[in-house]
Design an enzyme around this catalytic site. Sequence first.
Site, PDB file in Angstrom:
ATOM      1  N   LYS A  78       0.994  -1.319  -0.150  1.00 55.91           N
ATOM      2  CA  LYS A  78       0.021   0.010   0.109  1.00 55.91           C
ATOM      3  C   LYS A  78       0.853   1.505  -0.034  1.00 55.91           C
ATOM      4  CE  LYS A  78      -2.486  -1.631   3.684  1.00 55.91           C
ATOM      5  NZ  LYS A  78      -1.873  -2.821   3.885  1.00 55.91           N
ATOM      6  N   THR A  79       1.888   1.368   0.819  1.00 57.88           N
ATOM      7  CA  THR A  79       2.605   2.501   0.906  1.00 57.88           C
ATOM      8  C   THR A  79       3.532   2.737  -0.559  1.00 57.88           C
ATOM      9  OG1 THR A  79       3.094   2.355   3.280  1.00 57.88           O
ATOM     10  CG2 THR A  79       4.668   3.374   2.043  1.00 57.88           C
ATOM     11  N   ASP A 123      -1.878   6.781   6.072  1.00 59.06           N
ATOM     12  CA  ASP A 123      -1.880   5.249   6.431  1.00 59.06           C
ATOM     13  C   ASP A 123      -2.738   5.031   7.804  1.00 59.06           C
ATOM     14  OD1 ASP A 123      -0.923   2.615   6.263  1.00 59.06           O
ATOM     15  OD2 ASP A 123       1.141   3.103   7.080  1.00 59.06           O
ATOM     16  N   THR A 172      -5.804  -1.515   6.957  1.00 57.39           N
ATOM     17  CA  THR A 172      -5.838  -2.969   7.160  1.00 57.39           C
ATOM     18  C   THR A 172      -7.143  -3.497   7.703  1.00 57.39           C
ATOM     19  OG1 THR A 172      -4.835  -2.595   9.457  1.00 57.39           O
ATOM     20  CG2 THR A 172      -3.325  -2.881   7.734  1.00 57.39           C
ATOM     21  N   ARG A 231       6.874  -8.379   2.170  1.00 55.69           N
ATOM     22  CA  ARG A 231       7.832  -8.039   3.095  1.00 55.69           C
ATOM     23  C   ARG A 231       8.486  -9.066   3.889  1.00 55.69           C
ATOM     24  NH1 ARG A 231       4.598  -4.205   6.823  1.00 55.69           N
ATOM     25  NH2 ARG A 231       5.768  -2.356   5.176  1.00 55.69           N
TER      26      ARG A 231
END
Length: 358
Positions: A78-79, A123, A172, A231
């Site tokens: 997302k970032t 965020d 989230t 990640r």
Amino acid sequence: MNWDETTDAAEPQADRLVGAAADGEDQAVEAALRPKDLGEFIGQEKVREQLDLVLRAARARGATADHVLLSGAPGLGKTTLSMIIAAEMGAPIRITSGPAIQHAGDLAAILSSLQEGEVLFLDEIHRMSRPAEEMLYMAMEDFRVDVIVGKGPGATAIPLELPPFTLVGATTRAGLLPPPLRDRFGFTAHMEFYEPTELERVIHRSANLLDVEIDPHGAAEIAGRSRGTPRIANRLLRRVRDYAQVKADGHITQDIAAAALGVYEVDGRGLDRLDRAVLEALLKLFGGGPVGLSTLAVAVGEERETVEEVAEPFLVREGLLARTPRGRVATPAAWAHLGLTPPQARSGASGQGDLFGA
């Protein structure tokens, strides 16, 4: 390769090798590995295609892009996508988070300093305070906010015009967003977990940027233990790289990857010590359940919240554990994964078959 920086469960997951939260090392490495445009971004094919159309159309009109809402688990990109949106639009980006905006004045200060066309990345948008959230409604729709000056009967609302901007919200927990806020986004996208083949591409790209030698079988071994999350794949790659440099010639093969991740207690399905402890307690102490969450947490020596928020989501997603009204229950796959034999089913729900000779 494609990651986010914050998460609701950041604290309990921070010390887990397979936790999706980003620590300081992750953020530093991710900054170097992040793709710069949609062409470099791996995975999320539908989201990339749809977002590409939105951005191309906005550029053709000479307008700012619609507000974008990205939802999905931590670590899926997302970032990264927010930064790509800014790069594709040729605009600067401002990054903040919901927990950092506790008052409407905090949001007003950020909005009033935006440049025309700038991208504001917010965020964990669902964790923003309610007064700030209500101010955001007008800012997104009319590019205007009302700043309240004074208190009580003498308070005055001063309208403040804002330059057109693009808000990229990330969450989230999309279900926690109020409908009025969710409806103001022109484009919404849900980020899915990655397939192993996509993670292999992520790992090969990251290995190339990190100057790490890895063969296809080594990449596949790491991808299979990465929980569908880029990640985590990159974090495991770095730990396997360390093992290969110390214990081997630096080249990552399937055997080297398996041995390295064995040292870090990450098994073939991506389960770590906590995950296996929960399953072992459920199977060995409680016969596969059902058992209450609090009892299970005591059995593994962890807090109830840690078991529920950190361990259980992945175990449920993998089909190893089920949440039922009576408690937690292990599935046949859990018995098979730990190499245990489930107890024989008893005749009758309460042993009445034996009483009546049936």
